[in-house]
Every structure is written in C-alpha cells, then in structure tokens.
Design an enzyme around this catalytic site. Structure first.
Site, PDB file in Angstrom:
ATOM      1  N   TYR A 143       6.172  -1.978 -14.416  1.00 47.37           N
ATOM      2  CA  TYR A 143       6.357  -1.356 -13.097  1.00 47.37           C
ATOM      3  C   TYR A 143       7.543  -1.995 -12.374  1.00 47.37           C
ATOM      4  O   TYR A 143       8.455  -1.304 -11.915  1.00 47.37           O
ATOM      5  CB  TYR A 143       5.071  -1.523 -12.298  1.00 47.37           C
ATOM      6  CG  TYR A 143       5.082  -0.885 -10.925  1.00 47.37           C
ATOM      7  CD1 TYR A 143       4.919   0.486 -10.769  1.00 47.37           C
ATOM      8  CD2 TYR A 143       5.237  -1.664  -9.771  1.00 47.37           C
ATOM      9  CE1 TYR A 143       4.905   1.066  -9.500  1.00 47.37           C
ATOM     10  CE2 TYR A 143       5.222  -1.092  -8.510  1.00 47.37           C
ATOM     11  CZ  TYR A 143       5.050   0.277  -8.377  1.00 47.37           C
ATOM     12  OH  TYR A 143       5.046   0.840  -7.112  1.00 47.37           O
ATOM     13  N   GLU A 145      10.078  -3.974 -13.400  1.00 43.16           N
ATOM     14  CA  GLU A 145      11.395  -3.765 -14.030  1.00 43.16           C
ATOM     15  C   GLU A 145      11.727  -2.274 -14.086  1.00 43.16           C
ATOM     16  O   GLU A 145      12.891  -1.888 -13.986  1.00 43.16           O
ATOM     17  CB  GLU A 145      11.432  -4.380 -15.432  1.00 43.16           C
ATOM     18  CG  GLU A 145      11.277  -5.906 -15.446  1.00 43.16           C
ATOM     19  CD  GLU A 145      12.488  -6.661 -14.898  1.00 43.16           C
ATOM     20  OE1 GLU A 145      13.346  -6.070 -14.216  1.00 43.16           O
ATOM     21  OE2 GLU A 145      12.576  -7.882 -15.150  1.00 43.16           O
ATOM     22  N   ASN A 172       3.181  -2.681   0.688  1.00 44.98           N
ATOM     23  CA  ASN A 172       1.812  -2.134   0.584  1.00 44.98           C
ATOM     24  C   ASN A 172       1.480  -1.161   1.718  1.00 44.98           C
ATOM     25  O   ASN A 172       1.502  -1.553   2.891  1.00 44.98           O
ATOM     26  CB  ASN A 172       0.775  -3.262   0.609  1.00 44.98           C
ATOM     27  CG  ASN A 172       0.906  -4.168  -0.596  1.00 44.98           C
ATOM     28  OD1 ASN A 172       1.925  -4.834  -0.763  1.00 44.98           O
ATOM     29  ND2 ASN A 172      -0.104  -4.192  -1.444  1.00 44.98           N
ATOM     30  N   GLY A 205      -8.328 -15.659  -2.653  1.00 42.44           N
ATOM     31  CA  GLY A 205      -8.154 -14.699  -1.559  1.00 42.44           C
ATOM     32  C   GLY A 205      -7.129 -15.169  -0.542  1.00 42.44           C
ATOM     33  O   GLY A 205      -7.038 -14.638   0.560  1.00 42.44           O
ATOM     34  N   THR A 208      -1.137 -13.326   0.283  1.00 42.00           N
ATOM     35  CA  THR A 208      -0.922 -12.459   1.455  1.00 42.00           C
ATOM     36  C   THR A 208      -0.256 -11.140   1.066  1.00 42.00           C
ATOM     37  O   THR A 208       0.470 -11.057   0.080  1.00 42.00           O
ATOM     38  CB  THR A 208      -0.033 -13.148   2.515  1.00 42.00           C
ATOM     39  OG1 THR A 208       1.291 -13.275   1.988  1.00 42.00           O
ATOM     40  CG2 THR A 208      -0.576 -14.505   2.923  1.00 42.00           C
ATOM     41  N   ASP A 270       0.269 -12.237 -10.141  1.00 41.48           N
ATOM     42  CA  ASP A 270      -0.044 -11.658  -8.824  1.00 41.48           C
ATOM     43  C   ASP A 270       0.824 -12.360  -7.768  1.00 41.48           C
ATOM     44  O   ASP A 270       0.731 -13.582  -7.607  1.00 41.48           O
ATOM     45  CB  ASP A 270      -1.537 -11.902  -8.536  1.00 41.48           C
ATOM     46  CG  ASP A 270      -2.088 -10.997  -7.459  1.00 41.48           C
ATOM     47  OD1 ASP A 270      -2.635  -9.943  -7.811  1.00 41.48           O
ATOM     48  OD2 ASP A 270      -1.977 -11.355  -6.281  1.00 41.48           O
TER      49      ASP A 270
HETATM   50  P1  NAD Z   1      -0.187   7.463  -6.463  1.00 43.80           P
HETATM   51  O1  NAD Z   1      -0.579   6.935  -7.793  1.00 43.80           O
HETATM   52  O2  NAD Z   1      -1.273   7.842  -5.502  1.00 43.80           O
HETATM   53  O3  NAD Z   1       0.756   8.714  -6.619  1.00 43.80           O
HETATM   54  C1  NAD Z   1       1.692   8.869  -7.655  1.00 43.80           C
HETATM   55  C2  NAD Z   1       1.691  10.329  -8.087  1.00 43.80           C
HETATM   56  O4  NAD Z   1       2.637  10.476  -9.158  1.00 43.80           O
HETATM   57  C3  NAD Z   1       0.323  10.788  -8.638  1.00 43.80           C
HETATM   58  O5  NAD Z   1      -0.044  12.023  -8.074  1.00 43.80           O
HETATM   59  C4  NAD Z   1       0.565  10.918 -10.123  1.00 43.80           C
HETATM   60  O6  NAD Z   1      -0.274  11.867 -10.760  1.00 43.80           O
HETATM   61  C5  NAD Z   1       2.040  11.280 -10.156  1.00 43.80           C
HETATM   62  N1  NAD Z   1       2.634  10.964 -11.453  1.00 43.80           N
HETATM   63  C6  NAD Z   1       2.540   9.785 -12.121  1.00 43.80           C
HETATM   64  N2  NAD Z   1       3.176   9.885 -13.300  1.00 43.80           N
HETATM   65  C7  NAD Z   1       3.671  11.145 -13.372  1.00 43.80           C
HETATM   66  C8  NAD Z   1       4.413  11.840 -14.362  1.00 43.80           C
HETATM   67  N3  NAD Z   1       4.749  11.272 -15.507  1.00 43.80           N
HETATM   68  N4  NAD Z   1       4.783  13.118 -14.094  1.00 43.80           N
HETATM   69  C9  NAD Z   1       4.424  13.717 -12.929  1.00 43.80           C
HETATM   70  N5  NAD Z   1       3.713  13.111 -11.966  1.00 43.80           N
HETATM   71  C10 NAD Z   1       3.329  11.833 -12.196  1.00 43.80           C
HETATM   72  O7  NAD Z   1       0.774   6.377  -5.797  1.00 43.80           O
HETATM   73  P2  NAD Z   1       1.370   6.319  -4.323  1.00 43.80           P
HETATM   74  O8  NAD Z   1       0.775   5.140  -3.654  1.00 43.80           O
HETATM   75  O9  NAD Z   1       1.308   7.634  -3.680  1.00 43.80           O
HETATM   76  O10 NAD Z   1       2.883   5.935  -4.647  1.00 43.80           O
HETATM   77  C11 NAD Z   1       3.906   6.912  -4.621  1.00 43.80           C
HETATM   78  C12 NAD Z   1       5.241   6.244  -4.925  1.00 43.80           C
HETATM   79  O11 NAD Z   1       5.492   5.212  -3.964  1.00 43.80           O
HETATM   80  C13 NAD Z   1       5.276   5.578  -6.300  1.00 43.80           C
HETATM   81  O12 NAD Z   1       6.558   5.793  -6.849  1.00 43.80           O
HETATM   82  C14 NAD Z   1       5.073   4.115  -5.990  1.00 43.80           C
HETATM   83  O13 NAD Z   1       5.690   3.298  -6.940  1.00 43.80           O
HETATM   84  C15 NAD Z   1       5.730   3.984  -4.619  1.00 43.80           C
HETATM   85  N6  NAD Z   1       5.143   2.867  -3.860  1.00 43.80           N
HETATM   86  C16 NAD Z   1       3.925   2.963  -3.267  1.00 43.80           C
HETATM   87  C17 NAD Z   1       3.409   1.889  -2.567  1.00 43.80           C
HETATM   88  C18 NAD Z   1       2.089   1.946  -1.869  1.00 43.80           C
HETATM   89  O14 NAD Z   1       1.673   0.928  -1.273  1.00 43.80           O
HETATM   90  N7  NAD Z   1       1.388   3.041  -1.835  1.00 43.80           N
HETATM   91  C19 NAD Z   1       4.149   0.698  -2.467  1.00 43.80           C
HETATM   92  C20 NAD Z   1       5.365   0.631  -3.105  1.00 43.80           C
HETATM   93  C21 NAD Z   1       5.876   1.736  -3.772  1.00 43.80           C
HETATM   94  N1  UDP Z   2      -7.049  -7.828  -4.722  1.00 47.34           N
HETATM   95  C1  UDP Z   2      -8.267  -8.417  -4.410  1.00 47.34           C
HETATM   96  N2  UDP Z   2      -9.395  -7.685  -4.627  1.00 47.34           N
HETATM   97  C2  UDP Z   2      -9.384  -6.413  -5.123  1.00 47.34           C
HETATM   98  C3  UDP Z   2      -8.122  -5.815  -5.421  1.00 47.34           C
HETATM   99  C4  UDP Z   2      -6.981  -6.561  -5.212  1.00 47.34           C
HETATM  100  O1  UDP Z   2      -8.328  -9.559  -3.947  1.00 47.34           O
HETATM  101  O2  UDP Z   2     -10.457  -5.814  -5.276  1.00 47.34           O
HETATM  102  C5  UDP Z   2      -5.810  -8.582  -4.438  1.00 47.34           C
HETATM  103  C6  UDP Z   2      -4.774  -8.570  -5.545  1.00 47.34           C
HETATM  104  O3  UDP Z   2      -4.993  -9.649  -6.448  1.00 47.34           O
HETATM  105  C7  UDP Z   2      -3.484  -8.740  -4.759  1.00 47.34           C
HETATM  106  C8  UDP Z   2      -3.764  -8.053  -3.429  1.00 47.34           C
HETATM  107  O4  UDP Z   2      -5.178  -7.936  -3.350  1.00 47.34           O
HETATM  108  O5  UDP Z   2      -3.245 -10.106  -4.511  1.00 47.34           O
HETATM  109  C9  UDP Z   2      -3.135  -6.676  -3.319  1.00 47.34           C
HETATM  110  O6  UDP Z   2      -3.492  -5.964  -4.464  1.00 47.34           O
HETATM  111  P1  UDP Z   2      -3.107  -4.432  -4.687  1.00 47.34           P
HETATM  112  O7  UDP Z   2      -3.536  -4.081  -6.070  1.00 47.34           O
HETATM  113  O8  UDP Z   2      -3.645  -3.607  -3.578  1.00 47.34           O
HETATM  114  O9  UDP Z   2      -1.516  -4.372  -4.528  1.00 47.34           O
HETATM  115  P2  UDP Z   2      -0.304  -5.283  -5.091  1.00 47.34           P
HETATM  116  O10 UDP Z   2      -0.820  -6.459  -5.860  1.00 47.34           O
HETATM  117  O11 UDP Z   2       0.465  -4.358  -5.954  1.00 47.34           O
HETATM  118  O12 UDP Z   2       0.393  -5.707  -3.871  1.00 47.34           O
END
Ligand code: NAD
Ligand code: UDP
Length: 310
Positions: A143, A145, A172, A205, A208, A270
C-alpha cells in the site's frame, strides 16, 4: 461538470459522489466492489445524474469526463494486506489508467494519496516536504509503496504537461458509509461498543492518529480541485492527535458503555505517531477541519446504529 470517481462504492467515494451530485454535477461511479459496498451504489443510483460502471481499474478503461477522482484502492490494513500483489497493482496500474483516461479527455485528476507515504515518520507533525520513513519490504509496503509510485506517476504526468494531477495526502478519515467489518480502528471500536464486546487495542494503545470527519475531508477535495493552479501535494487531515487508548475512551463515553479493553499484538510496521501539518492547506485552500472528534463520532455511531445488523 462530468466527474468520474473510481472507488465510488467505498467510504470516501460515496461521500464525494453525494457532495458532487448535491452541487449539481454529473457523476460516473466506477468500482468492482473489492472493498466497497453495493448498498452505497444503490443509494447513489437514486439520483438520475449518477451512473455506475462495474470495472476493475487494473484493466484500462475509456470513459469521457472532465475530472477523474482516483479513489479506487482498499484503504484498511487488513483488506489491503489480504492480497498484497493485487493491492500494488491497483495502486500502480489503477493510477496509470486514471491518468491515461484523463489525458485522453483533457480531464483534471484528483489523486487520493495518503499519510502512509510518510511511513513511520521521524518528523512530527508531517509537512508535505518530509520525504518519509517507509519500509519497502514490510507488510504495509504494498500500500505505502503503491501509493508512492502513484504519486510519482501523477508528478511525472503533470511535469510532462500531459495531465494536471492534484495530490491530496489523506490522513485517517472516518464517518458514515465505512464498512462495519472494514477492520479500521474507528469502525472496530464502534462495532464493538454496539455489540457489547471488549474493545481491541493493538500494542499498548499508545500509538497516535489524527482523525478527520469525512465531510471536512471532502470540502478539502473540492477546494483542491477549484484551486487555480496545481499547488503540489497537500495534506488533508485533522491536526488533533489522539492515542488509541484515548479514542477507545471517547467512543465509550459517547456510546455510554464501560466495556473491557482487550490488548492484542501490535501489527508489524504500525506507525507510532501521525499528525498532519496542515499549514499549506490553510494557506492555499483556506481549509481546516470544522468537525471535532466527539461530534463526528456521534454522527458515525448514529449511522451504524441505524444499519440493519450493526
Ligand atoms: P474503501 O476501501 O472504503 O474504498 C475504496 C473503493 O475502491 C471500494 O469501493 C473498492 O471496492 C474500490 N476498489 C478497490 N480496488 C478496486 C479495483 N481494482 N477496481 C475498482 N474499484 C476498486 O476506502 P476509502 O477509505 O474510501 O479510501 C478511498 C481512497 O482514499 C483510497 O485510495 C485510499 O487509499 C485513500 N485514503 C483513505 C484514507 C481514509 O482514512 N479513509 C486515508 C488515506 C487515503
Ligand atoms: N488499532 C487498534 N485496534 C483495532 C484496530 C486498529 O488499536 O481494533 C490501531 C492500529 O494498530 C493503528 C491504529 O489503530 O495503530 C489505526 O489503525 P487503522 O487500521 O484504523 O489505520 P492506519 O493504521 O492505517 O492508520
């Protein structure tokens, strides 16, 4: 305007599509339901300005539009680690195909990048010019890279004058339309309090994160696209930083529960801390989050409570 949103069935795709439709635009949603939900598309289909194309972004596509918002990619660690080679393909080929489609129709691109490109950051908070501390061979690398090469493709298409590709580095984000089983911390905690189960904390936990409510993030997307020039990468996130222990306490306070905490091993690589430096977004987009964590959690818990089997 005609917007193409890849990943429209996902959490952020659904919010973005709803906002663009409310603003009077036409939206084509593209998704293959890899990590999204068909129910989200059913909701969007109620608007006659919405069309849906079921397609996998690792395969090229040809869809006329004026803007491509490239969101397709699983975002939750358990989801993107389930099939890491497919995740890397989505992040690389999916971005390449979004850029090629945009070039064909002279469309602008909004690329959903991520704070993960900073890895386990050694600079805190993270400004856009921090180059990151990413493990290239760890379990999160498919993811992290993948998203980094996605940024590279966008930067090169832009430098070569082929596409105006705008990079938002999303920290997030949470809110309604996430999947209850998506495995991210906010949805895990909410699902656990609604089921009366212990809250799972990974490690001690004490790591952050900074949580942004979806509506705030989408406003940032809209401002990024409206900016007269391409401002380079911009961090979008809420700068208020919480430990996962504090998040568990806050979810329990709002839900009115006093469930036990269950400590589980910390996943590999993590990140220990994460907080966006949003001074660039403040300065260039006049953007900053408006929704405090407690208010956003109330709305998110209400959404999950109203679901048939939350
Ligand atoms: P999500 O998993 O809810 O949504 C991603 C969507 O992409 C899903 O509907 C999935 O079915 C679709 N998808 C995945 N692979 C696909 C493929 N090969 N072809 C067509 N569709 C495909 O995730 P999200 O939280 O809505 O994230 C959306 C975007 O924002 C992602 O690119 C994610 O990397 C980025 N992002 C989200 C967060 C967050 O906190 N939510 C943070 C950083 C970046
Ligand atoms: N985490 C946790 N309990 C859970 C799920 C995640 O303590 O049930 C922690 C996880 O290890 C990370 C943080 O919460 O440190 C955020 O995790 P998340 O998967 O939401 O997003 P990301 O790690 O990609 O920021």
């Amino acid at each position: 305007m005609r917007y193409l949103i890849t990943g429209a069935a996902g959490f952020l795709g659904t919010h973005l599509a709803s906002r663009l439709l409310a603003d009077g635009h036409e939206v084509i949603g593209l998704d293959n339901f890899h990590s999204g939900a068909e129910a989200n598309i059913s909701r969007l289909r109620l608007d006659s300005k919405f069309q849906f194309v079921q397609h996998d972004v690792v395969i090229p596509y040809d869809i006329p539009c004026e803007v491509v918002c490239n969101l397709a990619c699983p975002a939750s660690p358990p989801y993107y680690q389930r099939d890491p080679i497919y995740t890397a393909k989505i992040a690389f080929l999916g971005t390449l195909h979004a850029l090629e489609n945009a070039e064909r129709y002279r469309a602008k691109v909004l690329q959903a990048s991520t704070s993960e490109i900073y890895g386990d950051p050694l600079v805190h908070p993270q400004p856009e010019d921090y180059l990151g501390n990413v493990n290239p061979i760890g379990v999160r690398s498919c993811y992290d890279e993948g998203k980094r090469i996605g940024e590279t493709l966008c930067a090169d298409f832009t430098r070569l004058g082929r596409v105006d590709a705008r990079l938002v580095r999303i920290f997030n984000t949470y809110g309604p339309y996430m999947r209850a089983d998506d495995g991210r911390v906010v949805t895990n905690f909410i699902a656990q309090v609604l089921r009366g189960q212990a809250l799972t904390l990974y490690g001690a936990g004490k790591q952050t994160r900074s949580f942004c409510y979806a509506d705030d993030l989408i406003e940032g997307f809209i401002r990024m696209l409206a900016h007269p020039t391409n401002p380079g990468p911009i961090n979008l996130g809420n700068p208020h930083e919480f430990t996962m222990l504090q998040l568990a306490e806050e979810v329990q306070r709002i839900a009115g529960t006093a469930l036990p905490l269950k400590f589980e091993p910390l996943p590999e690589d993590d990140p220990r801390q994460r907080q966006p430096d949003i001074s660039k977004a403040r300065r260039l987009l006049g953007w900053e989050p408006q929704v405090p964590l407690a208010a956003g959690l109330v709305k998110t818990i209400e959404y999950f409570k109203a679901l048939p089997r939350a």
